[in-house]
Design a protein around this motif. Sequence first.
Motif, short mmCIF file in Angstrom:
data_model
loop_
_atom_site.label_atom_id
_atom_site.label_comp_id
_atom_site.label_asym_id
_atom_site.label_seq_id
_atom_site.Cartn_x
_atom_site.Cartn_y
_atom_site.Cartn_z
N THR A 199 0.82 -1.22 0.00
CA THR A 199 0.00 0.00 0.00
C THR A 199 0.85 1.27 0.00
O THR A 199 0.31 2.37 -0.15
CB THR A 199 -0.94 0.04 1.23
OG1 THR A 199 -0.15 0.00 2.42
CG2 THR A 199 -1.89 -1.15 1.22
N GLU A 200 2.15 1.13 0.13
CA GLU A 200 3.04 2.28 0.25
C GLU A 200 3.02 3.16 -1.01
O GLU A 200 2.87 4.38 -0.92
CB GLU A 200 4.47 1.77 0.51
CG GLU A 200 5.31 2.66 1.34
CD GLU A 200 6.58 1.92 1.75
OE1 GLU A 200 6.94 1.98 2.93
OE2 GLU A 200 7.22 1.29 0.88
N GLN A 201 3.26 2.52 -2.15
CA GLN A 201 3.23 3.22 -3.44
C GLN A 201 4.12 4.47 -3.43
O GLN A 201 3.74 5.53 -3.93
CB GLN A 201 1.79 3.59 -3.81
CG GLN A 201 0.87 2.39 -4.00
CD GLN A 201 1.25 1.54 -5.21
OE1 GLN A 201 1.22 2.01 -6.35
NE2 GLN A 201 1.60 0.29 -4.96
N ASP A 202 5.30 4.34 -2.87
CA ASP A 202 6.27 5.43 -2.81
C ASP A 202 7.53 4.96 -3.52
O ASP A 202 8.42 4.38 -2.90
CB ASP A 202 6.57 5.81 -1.35
CG ASP A 202 7.60 6.92 -1.24
OD1 ASP A 202 7.80 7.66 -2.23
OD2 ASP A 202 8.21 7.05 -0.16
N PHE A 203 7.58 5.17 -4.81
CA PHE A 203 8.65 4.59 -5.62
C PHE A 203 9.84 5.53 -5.70
O PHE A 203 9.70 6.71 -6.05
CB PHE A 203 8.12 4.26 -7.02
CG PHE A 203 6.94 3.33 -6.98
CD1 PHE A 203 7.06 2.06 -6.45
CD2 PHE A 203 5.69 3.75 -7.43
CE1 PHE A 203 5.97 1.20 -6.38
CE2 PHE A 203 4.60 2.89 -7.37
CZ PHE A 203 4.73 1.62 -6.84
N ILE A 204 10.99 5.01 -5.34
CA ILE A 204 12.23 5.79 -5.31
C ILE A 204 13.11 5.31 -6.47
O ILE A 204 13.49 4.14 -6.52
CB ILE A 204 12.95 5.61 -3.96
CG1 ILE A 204 12.03 6.11 -2.83
CG2 ILE A 204 14.28 6.36 -3.95
CD1 ILE A 204 12.56 5.84 -1.45
#
Length: 227
Positions: free
Chosen positions: A212-217
């Motif tokens: 659920t993070e959906q924080d792509f680095i």
Amino acid sequence: MKLYIGNKNYSSWSMRSWVLLKAFGIAFDEIKLRLLLTPGSAFYKALETVTPAARVPVLVEDDGFAVWDTLAIAEYIAERHPEAAIWPREARARGRARSLCAEMHAGFNALRGRCPMNIEARLHEVGAQQLEADPALRRDLARIEELWTDALQASGGPWLFGTDFGAADAFFAPVAMRVRSYGLPLGPAAAAYVGRLEQHPAVAAWIADALTEQDFIPEDEPYRSKR
């Protein structure tokens, strides 16, 4: 206690300590930092006040006392909570469990480099390509399978050192995530162990959060263009 961690999708080292604390029901406050490793980033600014190592995970007591590095955190938790079987109760099993954790902690560089943890991703084609290209990765995978199979046979399972989930299982949980994401081949016993790890409540909770993070680095997504 507070546990500083990085992104759940990527931070394999953070996963070990978080899963271990969750598995034993040890209360802590989670402080998640965006794993942006550029000079002067908020990640480093947050950590400079709690640990000279400037890395996650780090466990911080209410009075500011900090313990960093996953092995040190596991040992500290075991000393603080002797009622919890963080390590096996029997001396030889305990020594072997520490040996497995130390080997994971210090080795398997090809697996780390070729298959960085990325729980959200499905990179089976990349995994096959990396295995074909790198004998060191094949050796790492063979050694991991050997470690798991020998430990499970000796203990009788379902966990590496018997009926209780422990530090060794938490240490190898990120490896199971790599197997899952990259479709790395394992024999039946090792593959079944990966399945059990995925279903353990603490590991499953980490996976759910990562999805659920959906924080792509970008720095942690070397294969995103190939997906």
